[in-house]
Design a protein around this motif. Structure first.
Motif, PDB file in Angstrom:
ATOM      1  N   THR B 165      18.272 -40.770 -95.432  1.00  0.00           N
ATOM      2  CA  THR B 165      19.602 -40.154 -95.390  1.00  0.00           C
ATOM      3  C   THR B 165      19.760 -39.119 -96.495  1.00  0.00           C
ATOM      4  N   GLY B 166      18.669 -38.830 -97.226  1.00  0.00           N
ATOM      5  CA  GLY B 166      18.694 -37.725 -98.170  1.00  0.00           C
ATOM      6  C   GLY B 166      19.164 -38.059 -99.570  1.00  0.00           C
ATOM      7  N   ASP B 167      19.238 -39.361 -99.888  1.00  0.00           N
ATOM      8  CA  ASP B 167      19.588 -39.693-101.273  1.00  0.00           C
ATOM      9  C   ASP B 167      18.396 -39.333-102.181  1.00  0.00           C
ATOM     10  N   LYS B 168      18.678 -39.124-103.473  1.00  0.00           N
ATOM     11  CA  LYS B 168      17.603 -38.822-104.431  1.00  0.00           C
ATOM     12  C   LYS B 168      17.357 -40.060-105.289  1.00  0.00           C
ATOM     13  N   ILE B 169      16.117 -40.529-105.300  1.00  0.00           N
ATOM     14  CA  ILE B 169      15.774 -41.702-106.099  1.00  0.00           C
ATOM     15  C   ILE B 169      15.624 -41.286-107.562  1.00  0.00           C
ATOM     16  N   VAL B 170      16.394 -41.869-108.438  1.00  0.00           N
ATOM     17  CA  VAL B 170      16.226 -41.632-109.872  1.00  0.00           C
ATOM     18  C   VAL B 170      15.163 -42.592-110.403  1.00  0.00           C
ATOM     19  N   LYS B 171      15.373 -43.893-110.171  1.00  0.00           N
ATOM     20  CA  LYS B 171      14.338 -44.865-110.522  1.00  0.00           C
ATOM     21  C   LYS B 171      14.495 -46.135-109.699  1.00  0.00           C
ATOM     22  N   ALA B 223       1.482 -53.932-109.646  1.00  0.00           N
ATOM     23  CA  ALA B 223       1.072 -52.522-109.522  1.00  0.00           C
ATOM     24  C   ALA B 223       0.976 -52.109-108.052  1.00  0.00           C
ATOM     25  N   ARG B 224       0.501 -53.024-107.208  1.00  0.00           N
ATOM     26  CA  ARG B 224       0.436 -52.714-105.774  1.00  0.00           C
ATOM     27  C   ARG B 224       1.846 -52.501-105.208  1.00  0.00           C
ATOM     28  N   LYS B 225       2.785 -53.339-105.631  1.00  0.00           N
ATOM     29  CA  LYS B 225       4.147 -53.215-105.100  1.00  0.00           C
ATOM     30  C   LYS B 225       4.824 -51.940-105.591  1.00  0.00           C
ATOM     31  N   VAL B 226       4.597 -51.603-106.867  1.00  0.00           N
ATOM     32  CA  VAL B 226       5.139 -50.348-107.401  1.00  0.00           C
ATOM     33  C   VAL B 226       4.539 -49.160-106.645  1.00  0.00           C
ATOM     34  N   THR B 227       3.250 -49.266-106.343  1.00  0.00           N
ATOM     35  CA  THR B 227       2.583 -48.202-105.585  1.00  0.00           C
ATOM     36  C   THR B 227       3.224 -48.030-104.209  1.00  0.00           C
ATOM     37  N   ILE B 228       3.469 -49.146-103.533  1.00  0.00           N
ATOM     38  CA  ILE B 228       4.069 -49.085-102.195  1.00  0.00           C
ATOM     39  C   ILE B 228       5.468 -48.462-102.257  1.00  0.00           C
ATOM     40  N   LEU B 229       6.284 -48.935-103.188  1.00  0.00           N
ATOM     41  CA  LEU B 229       7.641 -48.383-103.323  1.00  0.00           C
ATOM     42  C   LEU B 229       7.590 -46.894-103.632  1.00  0.00           C
ATOM     43  N   GLY B 230       6.736 -46.524-104.580  1.00  0.00           N
ATOM     44  CA  GLY B 230       6.624 -45.119-104.963  1.00  0.00           C
ATOM     45  C   GLY B 230       6.204 -44.260-103.783  1.00  0.00           C
ATOM     46  N   ARG B 231       5.211 -44.737-103.028  1.00  0.00           N
ATOM     47  CA  ARG B 231       4.737 -43.942-101.889  1.00  0.00           C
ATOM     48  C   ARG B 231       5.790 -43.831-100.800  1.00  0.00           C
ATOM     49  N   ASP B 236       3.369 -39.592-105.379  1.00  0.00           N
ATOM     50  CA  ASP B 236       1.924 -39.760-105.366  1.00  0.00           C
ATOM     51  C   ASP B 236       1.546 -40.775-106.444  1.00  0.00           C
ATOM     52  N   VAL B 237       1.637 -42.055-106.101  1.00  0.00           N
ATOM     53  CA  VAL B 237       1.380 -43.132-107.053  1.00  0.00           C
ATOM     54  C   VAL B 237       0.171 -43.917-106.566  1.00  0.00           C
ATOM     55  N   GLY B 238      -0.582 -44.479-107.478  1.00  0.00           N
ATOM     56  CA  GLY B 238      -1.717 -45.311-107.087  1.00  0.00           C
ATOM     57  C   GLY B 238      -2.038 -46.302-108.178  1.00  0.00           C
ATOM     58  N   THR B 239      -2.610 -47.436-107.801  1.00  0.00           N
ATOM     59  CA  THR B 239      -2.925 -48.454-108.808  1.00  0.00           C
ATOM     60  C   THR B 239      -3.974 -47.955-109.794  1.00  0.00           C
ATOM     61  N   PHE B 291       8.191 -50.316-112.547  1.00  0.00           N
ATOM     62  CA  PHE B 291       9.124 -49.211-112.706  1.00  0.00           C
ATOM     63  C   PHE B 291       8.609 -47.996-111.936  1.00  0.00           C
ATOM     64  N   VAL B 292       9.417 -47.515-110.997  1.00  0.00           N
ATOM     65  CA  VAL B 292       9.073 -46.309-110.252  1.00  0.00           C
ATOM     66  C   VAL B 292       9.957 -45.182-110.776  1.00  0.00           C
ATOM     67  N   ASP B 293       9.326 -44.137-111.266  1.00  0.00           N
ATOM     68  CA  ASP B 293      10.056 -42.999-111.818  1.00  0.00           C
ATOM     69  C   ASP B 293      10.214 -41.943-110.727  1.00  0.00           C
ATOM     70  N   GLY B 294      11.427 -41.802-110.230  1.00  0.00           N
ATOM     71  CA  GLY B 294      11.662 -40.876-109.127  1.00  0.00           C
ATOM     72  C   GLY B 294      11.783 -39.437-109.571  1.00  0.00           C
ATOM     73  N   LEU B 295      11.966 -39.224-110.851  1.00  0.00           N
ATOM     74  CA  LEU B 295      12.197 -37.868-111.349  1.00  0.00           C
ATOM     75  C   LEU B 295      10.973 -37.276-112.041  1.00  0.00           C
ATOM     76  N   GLY B 296      10.189 -38.162-112.688  1.00  0.00           N
ATOM     77  CA  GLY B 296       9.056 -37.649-113.442  1.00  0.00           C
ATOM     78  C   GLY B 296       7.780 -38.366-113.078  1.00  0.00           C
ATOM     79  N   ASN B 297       6.969 -38.598-114.074  1.00  0.00           N
ATOM     80  CA  ASN B 297       5.645 -39.132-113.808  1.00  0.00           C
ATOM     81  C   ASN B 297       5.403 -40.385-114.629  1.00  0.00           C
ATOM     82  N   GLN B 298       6.505 -41.129-114.888  1.00  0.00           N
ATOM     83  CA  GLN B 298       6.422 -42.233-115.841  1.00  0.00           C
ATOM     84  C   GLN B 298       6.442 -43.601-115.170  1.00  0.00           C
TER      85      GLN B 298
END
Lengths: 369, 369
Positions: B165-171, B223-231, B236-239, B291-298
């Motif tokens: 629906t076009g929301d922006k993920i912050v974290k 780490a696998r779950k964070v990867t799935i959420l991020g993707r 572009d997240v990976g374990t 922690f999934v960083d939606g704005l940066g690379n952290q």
């Protein structure tokens, strides 16, 4: 492709149009082609056999419902949807009882329905059952009303998933009013010093309450949400039979204006202070909650105490929180977050429209009416 | 009608079959006809052109995969699904990498996929992208994997709704491991007295950990779950690139057996005690979070501190909690509850199957393979 028409675009409808315009310009549109083909408010209406353009939607007040639009006529508006090819969803953004009563007629014409309007689901149960019956076939039409409880929070979808997969609801407990959430989160907390009447005044000044705050404090809005949850869970609940604790002091229920009510509320500060001190003395706080009893007949709306380490006690701002206790989730499944506001309500509607689009908007089909 | 075949029915698959059997006997079945037509485990397999009966499913180990069943051959099993009329979903209940690599082939045959197996979504991103590509058409095939993160909790469906629906993920921040939730909820709380090694021993004895608890403490599952959420959020997240705090003391990473590890863990109790005391001194507790960083690379996986009034601090038992902070939800949308266990994982799979059934199981159609 899913065609959408919006009835009563106000704040929520405007937010929805904004989100749909952004969607139309995003690459996701290809997979989820959701277009707007009709708008009607209390004055004007317009239906188009082809989708409104982004340019027109961006200025819909003037370009679509402005000068040259036809005068509003809901019956004629719905009639004219017959000419629209493919699946069509009506989004009712009003809070009208009269419009809610039209839903069965719309569904009978094959129109899908998505709405944040609580009325059809919390008024007489016969209307609820008729709508349920008309939308029970897997081939449609469908009805989604996520935004009637907790705005865009995944509340009804979660409840529906639990029910449809055969889980047994033990209870559903929650803080369903943003206003009453804000009020008791500020008033009832260790170390809080504001008087109850001051908290209400701040909430009113911040735009969190109805024009007359008694419309929040009487619990009827929460009772409607408890009714909807209970009915979706298969229970025979109604606002007419539900015990609802009206926290408007009795002496102030009949005063004629909101101004007079606000002016006299401080006379009852001692009463609320005493309730609060009793709660805090037992390391608890006061929260105004709705309770759906899945096992018995004890559903209710009331002011209750929760221990300080309970998730309801640490709620912030005007957030809602909903806890589902079930056979599979003896420790409850909890959803919390903003439960009011135009953007999050529009989000709930939009997410519902995506479900309709995925189910019915994938193949071009003949008009359903 | 939706046909379901289950690959690797173990604890979760058995719970799913139990839920589907109950469903087949409920009035809801008419609206959501979901039937089982195939089972395969490491030894035997069976596919039937007509749905297995409730009687057979109730005793599937003997009646379906018992004596007379064919020897397991996954390729042949999938081949034989071509004879099944209508929409068919494969449920992969294994945690196999090799089976995850078959998904593109299955999707290319028009089979739908529902799975709690994290591998395909958290291994090499090329596999993830291939699966995404093959399932991006609104006309199918479809892929649902709600149970890969937080079991049946509405985590990925909520994230997907936000994104679409076009929301922006912050974290996105959460406690994604039931084991590590239990461990730190008991170890790091005001007044808690158990040593860290004792908490791990209790968790192991209660069946909350992997046979070797280092497989939990190394953070790879999180780490696998964070990867799935991020993707799913489009990142572009990976374990392989995610910073993951492995809390297994370095000296114990190479000891050969779980027994030796458990025996020596108490040597490090002082280390964990110190971390905990530092947290408590600032009115905080320790929680192991993704922690999934939606704005940066952290984006990261780490042991972090949360103040006592934070929702993560009041978590109970082995519950998961996930907080989505977005443009529309600056105060986060939070989901919490049991994130592990056969019944709630099967619930997540079943709810996904309902989505597939609603989208693709409504009209009889020709075999898709």
């Amino acid at each position: 492709m899913l065609n959408v028409v919006i009835v009563g675009p106000g704040l929520v409808g405007a937010a929805l149009i904004e989100q749909l315009v952004a969607h139309a310009q995003s690459p996701r549109f290809a997979a989820l082609p959701i277009v707007v083909v009709g708008l009607i408010n209390s004055k004007a209406m317009a239906v188009s056999p082809t989708p409104f353009s982004v340019a027109d939607l961006t200025q819909w007040k003037t370009k679509i419902l402005g000068g040259s639009a036809a005068a509003a006529d809901l019956a004629q508006f719905v009639e004219s949807l017959a000419s629209i090819k493919g699946a069509t969803a009506v989004v009712d953004c009003t809070s009208s009882d009269a419009i809610a009563e039209q839903y069965p007629a719309w569904l009978s014409k094959g129109l899908h329905l998505v709405t944040p309007n609580k009325k059809a689901f919390s008024n007489d149960i016969s209307l609820f059952r008729r709508i349920q019956e008309l939308s029970s076939s897997p081939t449609g039409p469908s009805v989604y009303h996520e935004a009637t409880v907790g705005a865009g929070l995944p509340v009804l979808s979660t409840l529906s998933d639990l029910i449809r997969t055969g889980d047994k609801i033990v209870k559903i407990e929650g803080i369903f009013s943003g206003t009453l959430s804000y009020l008791f989160n500020s008033f009832s907390a260790p170390g809080a010093t504001q008087k109850f009447s001051e908290c209400v005044a701040v909430a009113k000044a911040s735009g969190y309450t109805e024009p007359d705050p008694r419309d929040d404090l009487n619990g009827m809005d929460v009772a409607r949400k408890v009714t909807i949850l209970g009915r979706v869970a298969g229970l025979d609940v109604g606002t007419d039979t539900l015990p609802v604790e009206n926290i408007v002091p009795e002496a102030l229920r009949s005063v004629s204006t909101a101004g007079e009510f606000m002016g006299r509320l401080s006379e009852f500060d001692e009463h609320f202070k005493k309730l609060n001190e009793e709660a805090l003395a037992s390391s608890s706080v006061l929260r105004y909650v709705g309770f759906v009893d899945g096992l018995g007949n004890q559903s209710s709306v009331k002011l209750a105490r929760y221990p300080l380490d309970h998730p309801f006690a640490s709620l912030k701002g005007s957030d809602n929180i909903i806890a589902f206790t079930t056979e599979r989730f003896p420790n409850p499944l909890i959803v919390q977050g903003a439960g009011a506001g135009a953007a999050v309500t529009a989000f709930g509607i939009f997410a519902d429209l995506i479900k309709v689009c995925e189910r019915f908007g994938t193949s071009p089909s003949e008009p359903k009416i």
